[in-house]
Design a protein around this motif. Structure first.
Motif, short mmCIF file in Angstrom:
data_model
loop_
_atom_site.label_atom_id
_atom_site.label_comp_id
_atom_site.label_asym_id
_atom_site.label_seq_id
_atom_site.Cartn_x
_atom_site.Cartn_y
_atom_site.Cartn_z
N LEU A 53 14.03 42.54 7.94
CA LEU A 53 15.14 41.60 7.82
C LEU A 53 15.89 41.88 6.51
O LEU A 53 15.32 41.77 5.44
N PHE A 254 21.21 37.99 16.06
CA PHE A 254 20.40 36.89 16.55
C PHE A 254 21.03 36.22 17.75
O PHE A 254 20.35 35.75 18.65
N PHE A 293 24.66 29.33 15.98
CA PHE A 293 23.63 30.19 15.39
C PHE A 293 22.30 29.45 15.27
O PHE A 293 21.27 29.90 15.75
N VAL A 297 18.77 30.13 17.20
CA VAL A 297 17.49 30.43 16.56
C VAL A 297 16.42 29.43 17.01
O VAL A 297 15.26 29.78 17.22
N PRO A 301 15.04 32.01 21.04
CA PRO A 301 14.58 33.00 20.04
C PRO A 301 14.88 34.43 20.47
O PRO A 301 14.94 35.33 19.64
N HIS B 89 8.31 30.79 16.76
CA HIS B 89 8.97 32.08 17.01
C HIS B 89 8.72 33.10 15.91
O HIS B 89 9.28 34.18 15.94
N VAL B 92 10.19 35.64 10.72
CA VAL B 92 11.58 36.07 10.57
C VAL B 92 12.53 35.00 11.10
O VAL B 92 13.52 34.64 10.47
N ALA B 93 12.16 34.42 12.25
CA ALA B 93 13.00 33.37 12.83
C ALA B 93 13.10 32.18 11.89
O ALA B 93 14.16 31.58 11.74
N LEU B 95 12.83 32.16 8.57
CA LEU B 95 13.69 32.50 7.44
C LEU B 95 15.16 32.46 7.87
O LEU B 95 16.02 31.90 7.18
N VAL B 96 15.41 33.01 9.05
CA VAL B 96 16.79 33.04 9.54
C VAL B 96 17.28 31.63 9.85
O VAL B 96 18.45 31.31 9.64
#
Lengths: 408, 316, 422
Positions: A53, A254, A293, A297, A301, B89, B92-93, B95-96
């Protein structure tokens, strides 16, 4: 490759698009879309494939763009005579060089450490771009005339469609390369390192080297996309390597889904369209994108791409039918909930204006407008709460057997 | 020179302690959930805006109490209905998600309060110069900031090490299963801890808003800096975060006070470049010019040389 | 409802439009509005200024022209806001939109990056598509390069650029014998750097005992606390500060100076409007000086007063923050009337060397050599005394303390303009 047909179809689509949408504006939007697609694909080589990331991917896009813009400028001044069709290579070389310099230090570790270094380097480079005026051209940026170079077969790239087809060829080639990279042993290794770095290392592979390789590939194609940006706009400014641009590409991936090759493509197309057209209707376009967004998320996912793949799988097994009923029952309350939410936000944003919706005049100053909308939304959400379990159950049931979950 | 250094140190301490108030929350949350909360500085911003609005109706002092509470409740809700959902999830999810949340909060603040800087003032009670040294006032409010943040640090430390709740929390971080088996509701402990962390950020916002400005960009300008501190201090270490926060506060302050530049370094080395050199800006850089960027340099160096951070251990 | 087969419907529509078209076409052609693209941020962090500028522009078009029978024999002026989110890529896209929709005039101003992108973009577009040319009217982007080395025939600037403003400021500072030591601090990018360089060049030249005791740059938007910089200012023994800071950096700097109890005049470029005046409040009293054009207090003319009152009545939450926009529009219309057409080339030629008396009653002049506007410039002070028209509904406003006449603002230009072949 078994997907030859798909690539041929994509090429045909790329060729046909500017014939269908031929105004200066739509060709401009198509051009931006192409650039965004390549940028997002390069980013997903890092995120989806390598599990890295990054908050600083715009650096390589921007630096590639600057290299191309300088070449464009030098051509205009007559110092060099670089044909336009070779400029993307210069941009890619710039991206590769930057990735080599910065990547050799930042990819030693994966996970959070990598993310943090990318953030630090991104902030540093974005600030440096404003401070170092000689190379980055200050606020005015670096600009050059794309028609100045030697013409190729009589094409001088003055017209937007010529630029579009030029970009389309490069983006197509770039996508082909990135797709091929996924199939190479090294590309497979990157996925292995993503999923279990320890195991990959025990098998004798250096996780750091695999990460660096991924990083170099991503940087190169980001630089290529940056060069296409510089050619399309004939100017590049420090905004291109800023943190906002880096966040944008994350959003695209994403939104579309990082687990699929086409996910970022979908995200890039959608986001470009939204940001180009949404601002015609509302001043809150960035807020809606943010909501989309975060919602994505939280609830999707795998992104929109993931949703499409799941739907497609159910369709192939003839199970879409049993989803139709619960889906239809949820559709109306969902639409009502979204509508009330949007109207509430618009009302908040438009003090002193009157919103006319379905024969009603809504006003920010009128407390009944607020209460009515909130009540409407509350009823919709209650209905949705009642209907949602059935949909969830049906979704689980249709997907339980036969259908492979997750990444391909 | 001595006076400038003294003031630089005082200001460095104020900034450093303020940064620590934010960093402590991020550290706490990271220890619990293994996620770096990108949106933490957004709660700092919300604290300032809540306090601004509340102080217009209730006066400043009630706002000082209520705004952090409100922020904390909001934080707990975000944990309960947002983060817990995303937790499934993967890291990474998460953090995003917090990254998206930070973006969203900034947009919402702009929607409700507008884009301009708000007129959030220091309360009249503390709006006087505490002392004047070499022609420069030191405002009483800064001393208050200093004392309050020191008090928070002491309170947090005592709370975590000396009380029953602190004990349970620390146990829940390292051995969640065992704590759950002992009959504690671990998810609720985490939610409360998230609330406390965001409330601290809110409090930092209330006391910083009047002096550092209450505007929609205040979170973004501080957010990545807090991250840097947490990473430099060593992820999950409260003491490390404390040291790193002070270090960065002081470092920036001193760097600005200095007047060293590349030109001096080049002169020392006996190297010179023509004035139209393509990298001419680089050779003219001075330390104060790049002082606000030093934390990022420090971050990159730290991750290269000692990836675990100042006080981190190698286990995680 | 009865349904008509589709082909029949189409024929009917065609026939109707033909009939109507032949009846009204000469009239409708004459009534076709002149559409002006306003490419500025309408969303995002910089939207406040873009929004209020759009309202001023629309209001001026209505107030001066549309309500009085339009321009060029009855054509309406229509200002279309195209949101560029202050970004270069979006500006390019909006320029393409304006071009596709046949708009021939673009007004833009926030950010020199955007102005530079639009200027070069339009220059190239006009060269490649001489049949659909576009004219750029820049109302606020002040990077000198836009009318110097990077000047373009299709770009006209209606604001004084950074060096011109700095020259006026230097005049004003030099006229005050109490000021001998000046400290310059700015954001580290082209504008802040230009201010610093101009101050270093101009100030000592104005008066021999005037010296620069500091020339500091800091990264934009990265400074959380200005106090360390304030300590440095104190240590330098400065008795005046010059800064090009804007936005939150400006507010934080001014508050830092006030909090430290320093009684220094601060000379600025962007320390007012859009919430800044209200936030500065008492901290800025008699301390903040700003160089600008079209001063407001004391009110210079009845016309300006009427316009301001009418605008504020229509938009109670806004101020006429940038009267330059009205000048821009007036000069554009004057050039259209002089050329007798809305063809960008003809209008551009008529704009060159044109003069106008603004609603403030001042004479302004568009220099043909570099397309830079020259106008009297003023230095005003932030105060709440003698303010007829305050800003941000705060009771605070700007009162004029110094005026430099047009002739004295003339600066040489390095512009080598490529003019279109006649």
């Amino acid at each position: 490759m078994g997907s030859r047909k798909a690539w041929a179809a994509a090429a045909a689509l790329l060729g046909a698009l500017p014939l269908l949408f031929d105004s200066v504006l739509s060709v401009g939007i198509l051009n931006q879309m192409l650039i965004a697609v390549l940028f997002a694909l390069s980013y997903n080589t890092l995120l989806g494939q390598g599990g890295l990331l990054s908050f600083g991917h715009a650096v390589y896009f921007g630096l590639g763009g600057y290299v191309a813009a300088h070449a464009l400028r030098l051509t205009e001044l007559g110092s060099i005579g670089m044909p336009l069709v070779l400029l993307p290579l210069a941009g890619a070389a710039g991206g590769l060089l930057a990735a080599l310099l910065l990547g050799s230090v930042s990819t030693r570790r994966g996970g959070t450490a990598f993310t943090m270094i990318s953030l630090g380097l991104g902030e540093l480079l974005a600030a440096a771009a404003l401070i170092l005026v000689a190379f980055f051209g200050g606020e005015a940026g670096i600009s050059g005339d794309r028609t100045a170079g030697p013409a190729l077969l009589g094409v001088n790239f003055a017209r937007e469609t010529q630029v579009y087809y030029h970009a389309a060829v490069w983006v197509f080639l770039g996508a082909l390369c990135l797709a091929a990279f996924r199939q190479t042993p090294a590309g497979r290794l990157a996925m292995a390192v993503r999923d279990n770095p320890l195991r990959a290392q025990c098998l004798g592979y250096s996780a750091a080297r695999v990460r660096l390789l991924c990083f170099l590939v991503a940087g190169t194609f980001a630089g290529l996309a940056g060069a296409l940006f510089a050619i399309h706009n004939e100017i590049i400014t420090s905004q291109a390597l800023g943190t906002a641009n880096a966040g944008q590409v994350l959003l695209m991936c994403f939104l579309g889904g990082t687990g699929y090759f086409l996910g970022p493509v979908l995200g890039a197309v959608l986001l470009t369209l939204c940001s180009a057209l949404l601002s015609d209707y509302t001043t809150l376009s960035t807020l809606y994108l943010g909501l989309l967004f975060v919602g994505c998320v939280m609830f999707l996912p795998e992104g929109l791409g993931g949703l499409l793949v799941q739907l497609h799988a159910r369709w192939r097994h003839g199970r879409l039918g049993s989803l139709a009923r619960p889906l239809a029952r949820c559709a109306l309350p969902t639409a009502a909930l979204l509508l009330s939410g949007v109207l509430l936000l618009e009302l908040a944003a438009r003090e002193g204006e009157v919103l006319h919706v379905a024969g009603l005049a809504l006003q920010a100053a009128n407390v009944w407008s607020w209460l009515g909308l909130a009540g409407f939304g509350a009823v919709a959400s209650l209905l949705l709460r009642r209907e949602l379990p059935a949909l969830q159950a049906a979704w689980q049931q249709t997907g339980a057997a036969h259908i492979s979950q997750g990444r391909p | 020179m001595a006076d400038a250094l003294l003031f630089a140190t005082l200001n460095g301490l104020v900034t450093g302690l303020l940064l620590f108030m934010l960093a402590s929350g991020v550290t706490l949350i990271f220890s619990m959930m293994g996620v770096l909360n990108f949106a933490h500085a957004s709660f700092y911003m919300l604290g300032a805006y809540f306090a601004f609005s509340l102080s217009q109706h209730l006066g400043f002092w009630p706002a000082l109490l209520l705004a952090p509470l409100l922020t904390g409740v909001l934080g707990a809700l975000v944990e309960r209905y947002g983060l817990r959902q995303v937790h499934r999830h993967g890291a990474v999810a998460e953090l995003v998600f917090t990254f998206g949340l930070a973006f969203l909060i900034e947009e919402l603040v702009q929607l409700f309060w507008g884009r301009a800087t708000q007129d959030f003032r220091v309360p009249a009670l503390l709006d006087f110069p505490l002392f004047t040294l070499f022609g420069q006032d030191f405002p009483a409010w800064r001393a208050f900031m200093l004392l309050l943040s020191l008090g928070i640090f002491a309170g947090l430390y005592a709370g975590l090490t000396r009380t029953r709740y602190g004990l349970i929390l620390r146990a829940a971080i390292t051995h969640p299963q065992t704590v759950a088996n002992l009959g504690h509701n671990v998810p609720r402990i985490f939610m409360l801890a998230f609330g406390v962390g965001t409330a601290l950020a809110g409090l930092a916002g209330v006391i910083a808003g009047p002096v550092l400005g209450t505007w929609p960009g205040m979170a973004a300008s501080l957010g990545s800096l807090v991250f840097v501190i947490v990473v430099i201090g060593g992820l999950g270490s409260l003491t490390g975060a404390f040291v790193a926060a002070l270090l960065i506060g002081l470092l920036q302050s001193w760097a600005i006070a200095s007047s060293v530049g590349m030109a001096d370094v080049l002169a020392l080395l006996g190297v010179s470049f023509p004035p139209d050199h393509p990298l001419r800006d680089l050779w003219r850089l001075t330390l104060p010019q790049v002082a606000p960027l030093l934390p990022y340099v420090l971050l990159v160096l730290m991750l290269l040389l000692r990836p675990a951070g100042l006080a981190g251990n190698r286990e995680d | 409802m009865f349904r008509m087969p589709l082909p029949a419907l189409r024929h009917l529509a065609l026939a109707t439009s033909l009939a109507l078209g032949s009846l009204f076409s000469p009239l409708t052609l004459a009534q076709e509005p002149i559409r002006i693209a306003f490419i500025d941020p309408q969303s995002g962090s910089f939207a406040a200024t873009g929004n209020s500028a759009y309202q001023v522009l629309t209001f001026a078009a209505e107030h001066y022209y549309n309500s009085r029978g339009g321009v060029l024999g009855g054509r309406r002026l229509e200002v279309v806001a195209l949101d560029n989110k202050a970004a270069v890529a979006d500006s390019q896209l909006q320029l393409r939109r304006a071009i596709s929709e046949g708009m021939q005039f673009v007004i833009s101003g926030q950010s020199s990056a955007v102005a530079s992108a639009l200027s070069t973009g339009i220059e190239r577009h006009n060269e490649r598509n001489p049949e659909a040319r576009v004219l750029l009217l820049n109302y606020a982007a002040v990077d000198p390069v836009l009318t110097e080395d990077a000047c373009s025939f299709w770009h006209f600037r209606f604001d004084a650029h950074a060096d011109m403003k700095m020259a006026v400021m230097a005049d004003h500072i030099a006229a005050n014998p109490a000021i001998t030591r000046v400290y310059v601090i700015g954001q580290d990018y082209s504008f802040g750097q230009a201010v610093g360089a101009a101050a270093a060049r101009l100030l000592p030249a104005r008066r021999a005992d005037l010296q620069l005791v500091g020339n500091e740059l800091h990264p934009i938007g990265q400074v959380k606390d200005f106090t360390p910089y304030i300590s440095k200012i104190v240590a330098s023994g400065a008795n005046a500060v010059v800064t090009g800071n804007w936005g939150a950096d400006m507010v934080a700097l001014a508050h830092g100076i006030a909090d430290a109890g320093l009684d220094l005049p601060v000379y600025t470029f962007y320390a007012a409007y859009d919430g800044i005046t209200r936030t500065l409040g008492e901290a800025g009293r008699n301390r903040i000086h700003m160089v600008h054009n079209d001063h407001a207090n004391p009110f210079p003319s009845d016309e300006r007063r009427d316009f301001t009152r009418a605008f504020e009545a229509a938009h109670p939450e806004l101020n006429v923050t940038q009267p330059r926009l009205v000048n821009t529009l007036m000069m554009l219309v004057q050039a259209m009337e002089a050329a007798g057409s809305s063809d960008p080339l003809q209008v551009a030629l008529a704009l060159e060397d044109s003069r106008l008396t603004t609603m403030t009653g001042e004479q302004i002049w568009m220099r043909p050599q570099d397309h830079q506007l020259f106008a009297p410039l003023h230095v005003s002070v932030h105060t709440d005394e003698g303010i007829e028209f305050d800003l941000d509904r705060s009771g605070w406003g700007l009162r004029t303390v110094h005026t430099t006449p047009l002739e004295a603002t003339l600066t040489p230009s390095s512009c080598q303009m490529q003019r279109p072949a006649p």
